[in-house]
Scaffold this motif. Structure first.
Motif, PDB file in Angstrom:
ATOM      1  N   TYR A 122     -22.621 -15.954  -1.632  1.00 17.28           N
ATOM      2  CA  TYR A 122     -23.053 -16.766  -2.779  1.00 17.28           C
ATOM      3  C   TYR A 122     -22.121 -17.928  -3.100  1.00 17.28           C
ATOM      4  CZ  TYR A 122     -26.143 -12.781  -3.534  1.00 17.28           C
ATOM      5  OH  TYR A 122     -27.090 -11.787  -3.364  1.00 17.28           O
ATOM      6  N   GLY A 123     -20.955 -17.973  -2.476  1.00 15.34           N
ATOM      7  CA  GLY A 123     -20.009 -19.055  -2.745  1.00 15.34           C
ATOM      8  C   GLY A 123     -19.930 -20.031  -1.594  1.00 15.34           C
ATOM      9  N   LEU A 124     -19.518 -21.254  -1.883  1.00 17.70           N
ATOM     10  CA  LEU A 124     -19.278 -22.278  -0.876  1.00 17.70           C
ATOM     11  C   LEU A 124     -17.770 -22.477  -0.764  1.00 17.70           C
ATOM     12  CD1 LEU A 124     -22.095 -24.757  -1.900  1.00 17.70           C
ATOM     13  CD2 LEU A 124     -21.982 -23.472   0.243  1.00 17.70           C
ATOM     14  N   ASN A 125     -17.278 -22.476   0.460  1.00 18.28           N
ATOM     15  CA  ASN A 125     -15.841 -22.509   0.733  1.00 18.28           C
ATOM     16  C   ASN A 125     -15.317 -23.939   0.608  1.00 18.28           C
ATOM     17  OD1 ASN A 125     -13.265 -22.399   1.870  1.00 18.28           O
ATOM     18  ND2 ASN A 125     -13.860 -20.888   3.407  1.00 18.28           N
ATOM     19  N   ASP A 128     -13.500 -25.205   3.831  1.00 15.43           N
ATOM     20  CA  ASP A 128     -14.166 -25.111   5.136  1.00 15.43           C
ATOM     21  C   ASP A 128     -14.954 -26.393   5.395  1.00 15.43           C
ATOM     22  OD1 ASP A 128     -15.752 -24.556   7.353  1.00 15.43           O
ATOM     23  OD2 ASP A 128     -16.072 -22.468   6.782  1.00 15.43           O
ATOM     24  N   ASP A 130     -17.178 -27.020   7.426  1.00 14.15           N
ATOM     25  CA  ASP A 130     -18.604 -26.780   7.668  1.00 14.15           C
ATOM     26  C   ASP A 130     -19.408 -26.683   6.374  1.00 14.15           C
ATOM     27  OD1 ASP A 130     -18.473 -26.789  10.444  1.00 14.15           O
ATOM     28  OD2 ASP A 130     -17.940 -24.665  10.540  1.00 14.15           O
ATOM     29  N   HIS A 131     -18.752 -26.508   5.240  1.00 14.95           N
ATOM     30  CA  HIS A 131     -19.451 -26.367   3.959  1.00 14.95           C
ATOM     31  C   HIS A 131     -19.510 -27.673   3.165  1.00 14.95           C
ATOM     32  CE1 HIS A 131     -19.157 -21.699   3.412  1.00 14.95           C
ATOM     33  NE2 HIS A 131     -19.437 -22.042   4.658  1.00 14.95           N
ATOM     34  N   THR A 134     -22.937 -29.357   2.474  1.00 14.99           N
ATOM     35  CA  THR A 134     -23.740 -28.500   1.599  1.00 14.99           C
ATOM     36  C   THR A 134     -23.241 -28.570   0.169  1.00 14.99           C
ATOM     37  OG1 THR A 134     -24.172 -27.003   3.445  1.00 14.99           O
ATOM     38  CG2 THR A 134     -24.562 -26.141   1.232  1.00 14.99           C
ATOM     39  N   ILE A 135     -21.914 -28.572  -0.002  1.00 10.48           N
ATOM     40  CA  ILE A 135     -21.351 -28.698  -1.349  1.00 10.48           C
ATOM     41  C   ILE A 135     -21.805 -30.009  -1.982  1.00 10.48           C
ATOM     42  CG2 ILE A 135     -19.206 -29.029  -2.658  1.00 10.48           C
ATOM     43  CD1 ILE A 135     -17.855 -27.121  -0.666  1.00 10.48           C
ATOM     44  N   ARG A 138     -25.485 -29.808  -3.013  1.00 12.56           N
ATOM     45  CA  ARG A 138     -25.694 -28.968  -4.199  1.00 12.56           C
ATOM     46  C   ARG A 138     -25.263 -29.705  -5.464  1.00 12.56           C
ATOM     47  NH1 ARG A 138     -25.724 -23.426  -3.402  1.00 12.56           N
ATOM     48  NH2 ARG A 138     -26.037 -23.313  -5.662  1.00 12.56           N
ATOM     49  N   VAL A 241     -23.416 -23.450  -9.385  1.00 14.87           N
ATOM     50  CA  VAL A 241     -22.801 -23.793  -8.106  1.00 14.87           C
ATOM     51  C   VAL A 241     -21.411 -23.167  -8.100  1.00 14.87           C
ATOM     52  CG1 VAL A 241     -21.966 -25.624  -6.591  1.00 14.87           C
ATOM     53  CG2 VAL A 241     -24.076 -25.964  -7.898  1.00 14.87           C
ATOM     54  N   LEU A 243     -17.879 -22.835  -6.039  1.00 13.87           N
ATOM     55  CA  LEU A 243     -16.966 -23.306  -5.003  1.00 13.87           C
ATOM     56  C   LEU A 243     -15.735 -22.415  -5.026  1.00 13.87           C
ATOM     57  CD1 LEU A 243     -17.213 -27.147  -5.731  1.00 13.87           C
ATOM     58  CD2 LEU A 243     -18.741 -25.701  -4.377  1.00 13.87           C
TER      59      LEU A 243
END
Length: 377
Positions: A122-125, A128, A130-131, A134-135, A138, A241, A243
């Motif tokens: 459920y969290g965005l790194n 990272d 790769d995230h 997406t962050i 969002r 959201v 993070l």
């Protein structure tokens, strides 16, 4: 003919590159063979990740290829490190075996979101690459609710980064017009924003974020995450959201060097307990005045240079280096075209925080240029 010593460096980040380049500056390819191994084939200055989230950068604009090391007579191997054999002095990789005379472990801390239930789901790194896109998406899509930034545990690399991220997100949301309907909350396990920096610096950072209506909640120990709930030891908070700064651990492959400690213990020359095996950067613990030297690229860079000089002295029978001085600075960007600089002397110990200025932001850009182009251009 005398055997040319082989220096194998595991990791192409600040510490590994600093060591490799320092060795090659002082020793020719006829005096020492240098090999850098990394699972990725690019280098990035970590703070550029926040610029990608902010939308002022792309990933491609923020990286340099590690294969450019070959121009400096440094071998680069893109591979996974599978096993360290410190008795027979070789490293098993996905591309084969590398024997070494000197080993420098600079692989960086491993991010472990799966160690906390629900965190990876459920969290965005925040750390990272790769995230990042997406962050950004969002943040661009959210119209109201809460953006939560959670520091899951300590220590973690680049201690000011979550607060810098909060201010840059504030700037982004103001730019697109949604900020008034969105709260930004930062949660940390420590009682103050930067416990290692002390109450005075922590208080000033708290003032910086509060001026932007960003709230900090200290002494919040993360337990688990559900679809819209952050569950701390004493309270549950909602988010829209999330993070996260995940727990930092050593990669399992180097656990042979930790002696069951969380990180690899080193001295001020980067030496481990094993002969001719060194470690630098986020993967290590180096005791300072009040606590360990912080985990940040600038400290890994300084440690890497000292390790290189220690190895050079052994190869050339020269004088050994001065011990690592524990000095370094980190930028903290305001989101308003200015930045402050946090200066640390880990062994004094002392920490200072400058006022935010445009010239500091320009210095931050120059720092990145010096490392991308100066090291790998």
């Amino acid at each position: 003919m005398a055997k040319i010593p082989h220096i194998v460096i595991l990791g192409g980040g600040f510490g590994g590159l600093s060591a490799a380049l320092e060795i090659r500056t002082r020793l020719s390819a006829a005096q020492a063979r240098v090999t850098v191994v990394d699972r990725k084939d690019w280098f990035m200055v970590g703070f550029a990740k926040l610029w990608i989230i902010r939308g002022t950068r792309t990933f491609e604009e923020s990286t340099a290829p590690l294969e450019n090391l070959s121009k400096k007579d440094i071998e680069f191997v893109k591979a996974e490190v599978l096993e360290l054999n410190t008795i027979q002095k070789h490293v098993e990789t996905s591309k084969g075996r590398l024997s070494y005379d000197y080993l420098i472990v600079a692989m960086g801390a491993h991010l472990a979101p799966n160690s906390i239930p629900g965190l990876a789901e459920y969290g965005l790194n925040l750390y990272d690459h790769d995230h990042l896109e997406t962050i950004r998406k969002r943040l661009m899509d959210i119209k109201s609710g809460s953006v939560a930034i959670v520091i899951s545990s300590m220590p973690y690399k680049c201690p000011p980064a979550p607060f810098e991220a909060a201010m840059l997100i504030d700037s982004l949301l103001n730019e697109i017009g949604s900020r008034k309907s969105i709260s930004i909350e930062v949660y940390g396990p420590g009682p103050i924003t930067l416990p290692a920096a002390g109450p005075e610096i922590s208080g000033r950072i708290l003032d910086m974020i509060r001026q932007r209506d960003i709230q900090f909640h200290g002494s919040h120990k993360l337990v688990s995450v559900k679809e819209s709930d952050i569950i701390f030891e004493d309270v549950t908070k909602k988010f829209d959201v999330l993070l996260v700064v995940p727990p930092h651990v050593v990669p399992p492959v180097v656990s042979v060097l930790t002696d069951s400690e969380p990180f690899i213990k080193i001295d001020r020359f980067g030496r481990t307990r094993l002969h001719n095996v060194y470690a630098v950067g986020d993967i290590t613990t180096l005791p300072g005045g009040k606590g360990p030297v912080p985990k940040a690229g600038v400290f890994a860079e300084g440690e890497g240079a000292v390790v290189a000089r220690d190895i050079i002295a052994k190869i050339t029978d020269g004088d050994g280096p001065e011990p690592y001085d524990g000095k370094g600075g980190c930028f903290i960007e305001s989101g308003q075209s200015t930045a402050s600089i946090i200066q640390v002397d880990a062994f004094e110990p002392s920490t200072t925080l400058s006022e935010p200025t445009q010239s500091n932001l320009e210095a931050k850009l120059q720092f990145e240029k010096d490392h991308l182009q100066g090291w790998l251009g």
